[in-house]
Design an enzyme around this catalytic site. Structure first.
Site, short mmCIF file in Angstrom:
data_model
loop_
_atom_site.label_atom_id
_atom_site.label_comp_id
_atom_site.label_asym_id
_atom_site.label_seq_id
_atom_site.Cartn_x
_atom_site.Cartn_y
_atom_site.Cartn_z
N ARG A 239 -4.90 9.82 45.87
CA ARG A 239 -4.70 8.77 44.87
C ARG A 239 -3.72 7.76 45.43
NH1 ARG A 239 -2.75 10.75 39.05
NH2 ARG A 239 -0.86 11.18 40.25
N TYR B 203 -21.23 6.45 8.23
CA TYR B 203 -22.12 5.52 8.91
C TYR B 203 -23.36 6.20 9.47
CZ TYR B 203 -18.53 1.83 8.89
OH TYR B 203 -17.63 0.88 8.51
N LYS C 110 6.69 8.66 31.21
CA LYS C 110 5.74 7.57 31.35
C LYS C 110 4.78 7.58 30.16
CE LYS C 110 2.57 10.38 34.14
NZ LYS C 110 1.78 10.46 35.36
N MET D 269 -13.24 3.69 11.79
CA MET D 269 -12.09 3.08 12.45
C MET D 269 -10.78 3.53 11.81
SD MET D 269 -11.09 -0.96 12.94
CE MET D 269 -12.45 -1.29 14.06
#
Length: 823
Positions: free
Chosen positions: A589, A717, A491, A766
Site C-alpha cells: 500500500r 419502498y 484517525k 434515508m
C-alpha cells in the site's frame, strides 16, 4: 482530621531523614490530580507499566513536599521535601487507611458482590440520610487503591459509613476487610462479573466472605449463592445472619412480586407479618437491590410505614458522567450521580481533563446534608474551584447564594435562588465555546438546565464509554513489556468516536503517541490542547505548512514525498525535523521498499534535514493463524531494513510493527512500540478469548411510531417488506444517512429491543428503518433501540453487512450526536 507527617511515618513504619513539619489532609496517587499540594501526601505506587517514582519530579514542581516511596531518592534534588521510605507503597497506603478507620467507632456498612454494590450503597444513602450523617465511597471506589481513599474521608462528624469492596482475584479481600472493618455486611450476589481471577463461583464466594470476618450482622440473598453452598459454615458463628429469599425460608421471605407500568409491588413476610412495599422500578436487578436495602432498614429497626414511604421515593442512580454537545459549540458534563464534596472533586478533575485549554463553567446547587457547617463547606467548594482555575461559577440555591462572597476570587460569578430564576434570566448567548459542569441536588431539577443547554438533534445517539476505552487500553498494556510504548490510532474521527474527546482521554492516561490520517486531523487536536506527539500517516504537499506550524510528525513513505518535504524544509531553513519512516513488507500500500533502505540511509545521513523518530511497517494478517508464516516473513524484512538504518543513522529510533491483533498474537514483535487501533474501541479483530474487551461505542435510537399491518400487505419502498400475518411494525429514527447500512434491510439485519432481536423489514430508508416487533411484548413509541453495543456486538452487525467492524464504526454520520460517558 489532619495527621502530622511524623505521625504518619510511625503508622506506616517508614524510615526517613529528619522531617520538615507538615500537616497532611489529602492522600494523592495521581500526578494529574493535584489540588492542594501543601497538605497532600503522594504515594509513589508501582504498577505493571507505570512507576509513581518517575513522577516525583513533576509532583514536586507542582508544590507537593511529602512523599511515600519504596526506592531511595536523592533528597538533595528536592529541598524541604519529606520522603517516607517503605518496602511496599500500596501496603503503606492501606495501613494508613486502616489506622484512620480504627479511630472511629460509629457503624460501618461494607458491601461486596458481583453486581449491584454501587446501587445498594447509593440507595442506602438516599434512604438513611434523614437520620445519619453518612460518609461513603465516591462513585465505585472499591479497589485496592479506591477503598483506602474512600475510608480516608471518615471524619468525626459522620455517624455512618458505607463502603464498597470489589475484588478480581484470590487474596485481595483480606486487605480491604482490614481497611473497611465493617460492622454490618451486605452480600449482593455472586455472578459472572470479574470471574477471570477465580477457579469457580465457590472460590469467589469464599474470598468475598472474608470482608465479613468481624461483622456483627450480615444481609444476604440465599437465592444468589452458588448451588450447594452453606454460608453459615463459611462464616464466624457469632455473626447475626439476616437472609432474604424468593424461594426458601429466610429471615425475609419474598412471597410474590407484581410488576405494574412503572412500579413493582413486593410482597414480604417478616417476623410473621405480611406487608407489601412499592418501588418505582420494574427490572429484576433494581428489585433485588431494593430488597437488600429493605432488609438493612428492617435490621436497623425502621417502622414498616417509614420503609414503605421511603422506598417509593427512591431515585435512579446515574453511575456515569455524560459529556454532550451543547449550544454554541459548548460541551455539557452532566453529573447527576451525587452532589457532595467527594463527587464534586472527581467531576472537576474530569472537567479539566476534557476541557484542555477551553474555558470552564461550573453550575452548582446547594449541597444538602454535607455534615459540615455551611460557612466552612462553601469555603472548601470555592477552594476546589480556584485550585482548578475554573473560569465561571454559577451558584443556584438560597444557601450557596448567601455565601457568594467566598467565590469572589473566581473570574465570573452569578447566583440564583432557584433553577427557575436561572432559566428565566439566563440566555444561550452567555455560553459559547466552553465546557460546562452541571452538578445539582435532585430537588433542584438540573435536568431542566441540561435540556435547555443541550444541542437539539434527533434522538439517534452514539454513546462513547470512555471508562470502557481505558479498560481496553489496560487489557492490551498487560500484554506489553513495561518498556514498550503505545501509539493510539485516532484517525478517521477516532473510528467514528470523536477525535478530540478520545485524544484528551488518551493523553490523560499517558499514552505515548497518537496517529492520525491527515494533517488537518492533527491540527484539530493541537487546537484542542493535545500536546502528545502526533504522527500523520497520509502526507501531501498541501499539508506541509500545517506539519511545521502545529508540530506534527509526518510518515515518509516514498522518495517522492521525502524529496518534496526535504525541499520545503530547506527553503524554510529548518533542520532536524521529526519524521517516521515506513517500509512496505507485504501490504503493498504505502512504504519504501526494503531494497531501497541503503539509498534512503545515505540521503538521511547526508542531508540531515530529518531526524528519524520511528521506523515501522504494517502487518497484513496478524489476526489470522493461517498467515502466521507470512507475518514472520514481514518481521524478517522489517528487521533487515531497521538494521541498516541503525548502523548508519546517528540517532536511535523507535521500531513498531504490531497492530491490535499483533499485540497479543505475536508478542515477539513488540519492539519498542505497538499501535493500538480497533482494539481500543473494544473490537477484537482476531476474535480471540485472551482479551476481556468492553464495547466502547453504543449506537441507539428510539421508536417514532408503531402500527399494525395486515397480512399480505407490504412495508417500505418498492414493496420489499411483505408480511405473512397481521404484524406490529415499529419505525425507528435512523437510516442510511446516519450510517445504518442498506444491506441490513429485508430481514438481513436486526436491532435489540426489550432484550430481544427485532428484524428489519423492508428497505432501509434515508432517515428511517422499519422493524417487526410482533413477537415483542410491551413495545411503546419512544422506547430505546440498540443498533449495536453491549447487547448486539458490532462484529455481528458487520457480518450481516458483509463487511468489517471498522467500516460500520467509521460510517456513522456526523449528524448522529456523540455522548461521552465516564463510569
Amino acid at each position: 482530621m489532619p495527621y502530622s507527617i511524623k505521625h504518619i511515618a510511625q503508622i506506616i513504619s517508614a524510615s526517613c531523614a529528619v522531617l520538615e513539619e507538615a500537616s497532611i489532609v489529602y492522600l494523592l496517587i495521581d500526578s494529574r490530580k493535584i489540588v492542594f499540594p501543601e497538605t497532600s501526601l503522594f504515594f509513589a505506587l508501582t504498577g505493571p507499566r507505570r512507576d509513581g517514582h518517575s513522577y516525583i519530579h513533576e509532583v514536586y514542581k507542582r508544590g507537593v513536599r511529602n512523599f511515600v516511596v519504596s526506592q531511595k531518592i536523592d533528597t538533595t534534588l528536592y529541598p524541604n521535601a519529606n520522603f517516607l521510605l517503605v518496602n511496599d507503597v500500596l501496603k503503606a497506603l492501606q495501613t494508613l487507611a486502616s489506622h484512620h478507620r480504627s479511630q472511629f467507632h460509629y457503624p460501618v456498612i461494607g458491601i461486596t458482590g458481583s453486581n449491584g454494590k454501587t446501587i445498594v450503597k447509593e440507595w442506602l444513602y438516599q434512604l438513611l440520610q434523614g437520620e445519619e450523617n453518612i460518609v461513603r465511597s465516591p462513585r465505585s471506589y472499591n479497589s485496592q487503591v479506591g477503598v483506602p481513599l474512600s475510608v480516608w474521608q471518615m471524619q468525626r462528624q459522620h455517624t455512618l459509613g458505607i463502603f464498597e469492596a470489589g475484588i478480581s482475584t484470590v487474596g485481595e479481600m483480606e486487605a480491604l476487610a482490614n481497611i473497611i472493618q465493617p460492622t454490618i455486611g451486605i452480600l449482593t450476589n455472586i455472578g459472572e462479573a470479574h470471574s477471570e481471577g477465580f477457579a469457580n463461583d465457590e472460590e469467589k464466594l469464599k474470598e468475598k466472605l472474608q470482608l465479613f470476618t468481624h461483622c456483627q450482622q450480615l444481609v444476604y440473598c440465599k437465592d444468589a449463592l452458588p448451588t450447594g453452598n452453606n454460608i453459615e459454615a463459611l462464616l464466624n458463628p457469632s455473626i447475626q445472619l439476616f437472609s432474604w429469599s424468593k424461594k426458601d425460608i429466610a429471615t425475609v421471605q419474598i412471597t410474590s412480586e407484581t410488576r405494574l407500568l412503572n412500579q413493582t409491588e413486593i410482597f414480604i413476610l417478616y417476623q410473621e407479618k405480611s406487608f407489601s412495599i412499592f418501588i418505582p422500578f420494574t427490572d429484576t436487578a433494581s428489585i433485588d437491590n431494593a430488597i437488600s436495602c429493605i432488609c438493612v432498614m428492617l435490621l436497623k429497626g425502621f417502622e414498616i410505614a417509614t420503609i414503605q414511604s421511603r422506598l417509593l421515593q427512591l431515585q435512579p442512580v446515574e453511575m456515569r458522567m455524560q459529556l454532550k454537545k451543547g449550544v454554541n459549540n459548548t460541551y455539557i458534563l452532566n453529573d447527576s450521580y451525587s452532589n457532595d464534596l467527594s463527587s464534586l472533586s472527581i467531576a472537576l478533575d474530569y472537567l479539566k481533563q476534557q476541557s484542555g485549554s477551553a474555558n470552564t463553567t461550573v453550575i452548582l446547587s446547594d449541597i444538602l446534608q454535607a455534615g459540615i457547617a455551611d460557612d466552612k463547606l462553601y469555603v472548601m467548594v470555592a477552594n476546589e474551584l480556584q485550585q482548578r482555575h475554573i473560569h465561571r461559577f454559577i451558584g443556584i440555591g438560597k444557601v450557596i447564594s448567601k455565601y457568594h462572597v467566598v467565590f469572589n476570587n473566581i473570574q465570573q460569578t452569578s447566583f440564583y435562588n432557584t433553577t427557575d430564576d436561572f432559566l428565566q434570566q439566563a440566555t444561550h448567548h452567555q455560553f459559547s465555546n466552553d465546557y460546562i459542569l452541571l452538578k445539582g441536588a435532585r430537588v433542584f431539577a438540573f435536568e431542566r438546565i441540561n435540556h435547555w443547554l443541550e444541542q437539539k438533534v434527533h434522538q439517534t445517539v452514539m454513546e462513547i464509554n470512555l471508562s470502557a476505552m481505558v479498560h481496553n487500553v489496560k487489557q492490551y498494556q498487560q500484554k506489553l513489556l513495561p518498556t514498550t510504548k503505545l501509539m493510539a490510532m485516532v484517525k478517521a474521527f477516532s473510528y467514528g468516536s470523536g477525535s478530540v474527546e478520545v485524544a484528551r482521554l488518551l493523553q490523560f492516561h499517558k499514552v505515548d503517541y497518537l496517529a492520525v490520517a491527515y494533517a488537518d486531523e492533527g491540527v484539530d487536536l493541537r487546537k484542542a490542547g493535545i500536546t502528545l506527539p502526533i504522527m500523520v500517516m497520509n502526507v501531501d504537499e498541501a499539508g506541509f505548512d500545517a506539519l511545521v506550524d502545529y508540530n506534527l510528525e509526518p510518515e515518509i513513505y516514498s522518495f517522492n514525498i521525502y524529496n518534496s518535504f526535504q525541499q520545503y524544509l530547506f527553503q524554510q531553513g529548518i533542520q532536524q525535523f521529526p519524521i517516521h519512516i515506513k517500509f512496505n513488507t507485504g501490504m503493498n500500500r504505502l512504504g519504501f521498499e526494503v531494497d531501497d533502505v541503503e539509498i534512503l540511509a545515505k540521503q538521511l545521513v547526508k542531508q540531515q534535514t530529518f531526524v528519524v523518530k520511528t521506523v515501522f511497517s504494517h502487518l497484513v494478517a496478524s489476526e489470522s493463524a493461517e498467515h502466521d508464516g507470512f507475518t514472520q516473513h514481514q518481521a524478517i524484512l522489517f528487521n533487515t531494513a531497521c538494521a541498516v538504518l541503525e548502523q548508519q543513522l546517528p540517532n536511535r529510533f523507535i521500531k513498531h510493527l504490531a497492530n491490535s491483533s499483533g499485540i497479543f498474537r505475536h508478542p515477539n514483535l513488540q519492539y519498542n512500540m505497538v499501535r493500538l487501533g480497533i482494539g481500543l474501541y473494544g473490537v477484537d479483530s482476531a476474535n480471540g478469548t485472551e482479551l476481556h474487551l468492553q464495547p466502547v461505542a453504543t449506537l441507539k435510537t428510539t421508536i417514532a411510531q408503531i402500527r399494525t399491518v395486515k397480512a399480505n400487505d407490504t412495508v417500505g419502498y418498492n414493496r420489499k417488506g411483505k408480511v405473512l400475518r397481521d404484524s406490529k411494525i415499529a419505525t425507528i429514527r435512523i437510516g442510511y444517512a446516519d450510517g445504518f447500512n442498506r444491506q441490513l434491510g429485508n430481514g438481513v439485519g436486526k436491532v435489540w429491543l426489550h432484550h430481544q432481536l427485532a428484524p428489519v423489514i423492508g428497505n432501509v430508508c434515508m432517515d428511517m428503518v422499519m422493524i417487526d416487533v410482533t413477537d415483542i411484548v410491551n413495545v411503546q413509541e419512544g422506547d430505546e433501540v440498540e443498533v449495536f453495543g453491549k447487547h448486539l456486538p458490532i462484529q455481528q452487525v458487520a457480518v450481516w453487512c458483509n463487511t468489517i467492524a471498522y467500516e460500520v464504526m467509521t460510517t456513522i454520520s456526523q449528524r448522529v450526536k456523540r455522548v461521552y460517558i465516564e463510569e
